[in-house]
Enzyme design. Structure first.
Site, short mmCIF file in Angstrom:
data_model
loop_
_atom_site.label_atom_id
_atom_site.label_comp_id
_atom_site.label_asym_id
_atom_site.label_seq_id
_atom_site.Cartn_x
_atom_site.Cartn_y
_atom_site.Cartn_z
CE LYS A 250 -2.92 2.68 3.16
NZ LYS A 250 -3.50 2.73 4.53
CE LYS A 262 -6.31 9.42 7.59
NZ LYS A 262 -6.77 8.31 8.43
CD GLU A 334 -6.72 5.64 2.35
OE1 GLU A 334 -5.60 5.31 2.78
OE2 GLU A 334 -7.65 5.97 3.12
NE ARG A 336 -10.34 -0.96 4.43
CZ ARG A 336 -10.82 -0.98 5.67
NH1 ARG A 336 -11.95 -1.61 5.92
NH2 ARG A 336 -10.19 -0.39 6.65
#
Length: 487
Positions: A250, A262, A334, A336
């Site tokens: 990732k 966030k 995001e 995954r």
């Protein structure tokens, strides 16, 4: 890389030498000041004994309690050395290895990785311009051992040096601020650094090629950013046949959470949301340095998760590379999404007509794994018992441990969607880490063993309120490859 040598005879010392040992060491047969030595030995039975004055023929002596040399769980040995070496006084370290054997091999490996990693410091990035008092850099490591230990160290030390080289490459890239470390910058750094290894090659897909090849989830995450996404495929050809496996990372070079924004505090360390990809890159460098007779492919999914007019929205339905449709019900999940496309893509790659024997992905995926396991353990999730067993054993031997969390069909309801094949987060906010892993499992073909390493806790080293990249779990993965070759 720091130079090193192995010796079985007590080495000659000078005032630029720092001796790191224990109270009963053979090294203390040197003509040290007897009163000083006795005081240090007495103190070292219960705590670190360190002296910089009157240590001739050395410049510094550090004696550490024997229990630290056997502590494989809390890494108290390297914790004690970390503060001492933050401002080293000598460029030559004499490291006593005489207490190491099979029972504390993990401590030895952890120490070796730690010492070789001293060759990289955050200041090397060049962003700090204020004048500082120069301190010596460690230039040589001398490992003192018993004759019966020599064969083991002759194997372990070069392996640790190579793994540390990969760790430092990953750490350096991870520490670069995200305004510089964009997906395109990351991809160019990979291409530049692997060029020195004939056994490594890479291919980079830009945003148009990502769209053309149907990597819809990677495209969805990256399309909200000014800096477009990239997919990097690194190939290592260490032999013409034999094992072929895939590693997926990732690489969210910055994560705002997208429209699921966030908080400022939660965003501060999000330049490190690409540590999974950086560590796959570092692993490939380490393997090339070791010239292992294996074939590997590394797939790096690189994107920024930003807020913008084209950003993905909660409720969007996107078609993945595998053909499965995904309802995006949380834009801050995001990682995954990009991993799912990269896992599916990596599983389709072949070498000489051979599909990967297994796929392992690395990701700073969920804060929930930190709540479950803390900062010292990587979370391991797989339905393949052989992969679970071999990765766990490699973690124990390398000093880079993992801990298994459950993963099976009982978690399938966590990724059900009313409108698409899957949703990217559970609506009940339960089993977050395992739900994410179960989502990822749907993108690897059933006939290819797959494992997920959630490194949200272990990918960073946290100290005094600051975080820097750790380079983990590269030692684990190098050890895993070495043990596969042994078996």
């Amino acid at each position: 890389m720091i130079n090193y040598q192995l010796v079985i005879e007590i080495p000659e010392l000078d005032l630029n030498s720092h001796v790191i040992s224990h109270a009963a060491s053979h090294l203390l047969q040197l003509p040290f000041n007897s009163d000083l030595l006795q005081a240090l030995q007495a103190k070292a039975h219960s705590q670190t004994a360190d002296c910089l004055y009157g240590c001739a023929p050395a410049g510094r002596i550090t004696l550490l309690p024997e229990k630290l040399w056997h502590d494989a769980q809390t890494n108290t040995l390297t914790a004690a050395l970390r503060s001492l070496l933050r401002s080293p006084t000598s460029s030559r370290l004499i490291v006593d290895c005489t207490l190491f054997d099979d029972s504390n091999r993990a401590v030895m490996c952890h120490l070796l990785h730690f010492l070789f990693n001293q060759d990289y410091q955050l200041s090397d990035l060049g962003f700090k311009r204020e004048a500082t008092v120069p301190t010596p850099r460690i230039q040589q490591l001398v490992f003192f051992c018993l004759p019966e230990q020599l064969a083991t160290l002759q194997t372990c030390v070069p392996q640790a040096a190579a793994a540390a080289m990969g760790m430092m490459a990953a750490r350096r890239l991870s520490d670069v601020p995200s305004d510089r470390c964009t997906p395109a910058f990351f991809a160019s750094e990979v291409a530049s650094q692997i060029a020195q290894y004939p056994s490594l090659s890479c291919e980079v897909l830009d945003e148009q090629q990502i769209a053309q090849q149907g990597l819809g989830l990677l495209q969805a995450v990256g399309k909200g950013a000014v800096n477009p996404p990239r997919l990097v495929v690194i190939r290592y050809q260490g032999s013409d046949d034999g094992p072929f496996s895939a590693y997926v990372g990732k690489g969210i070079t910055f994560d705002t959470g997208g429209l699921w924004l966030k908080s400022g505090d939660g965003m501060y360390t999000m330049k490190y949301d690409m540590c999974g990809a950086a560590n796959v890159f570092g692993l490939m460098l380490a393997v090339a340095e070791l010239k292992l007779p294996v074939r590997l492919v590394g797939v790096l999914a690189l994107a920024e998760n930003m807020v913008g007019p084209a950003a993905m929205r909660p409720g969007d339905v996107v078609t993945s590379y595998s053909g499965l449709t995904v309802e995006i019900n949380n834009t801050d999940a995001e990682g995954r999404l990009v991993l799912a496309d990269a896992i599916a893509y990596g599983s389709k790659l072949s070498n000489g007509g051979q599909q990967p024997e297994y796929v392992v992905d690395l990701a700073t995926l969920t804060g929930a794994v930190v709540k479950a396991l803390g900062y010292d353990l990587s979370g391991l999730m797989t339905e393949n018992e052989l992969l679970r067993s071999t990765l766990t054993k490699a973690g124990l031997r390398s000093g880079d441990p993992v801990w298994s969390l459950p993963l099976d069909a009982r978690f399938s309801k966590q990724v059900e969607s009313n409108i698409a094949d899957l949703c990217n987060t559970p609506t009940n906010n339960a089993a977050i880490s395992t739900s994410a892993a179960y989502f990822l499992s749907r993108f690897c073909p059933a006939d290819i063993p797959w494992a997920h390493l959630d490194i949200s806790g272990s990918a960073l080293w946290r100290e005094n309120g600051h975080s820097v990249a750790s380079g983990r779990p590269i030692p684990l993965l190098v050890q895993h490859l070495l043990e596969r070759l042994e078996n």
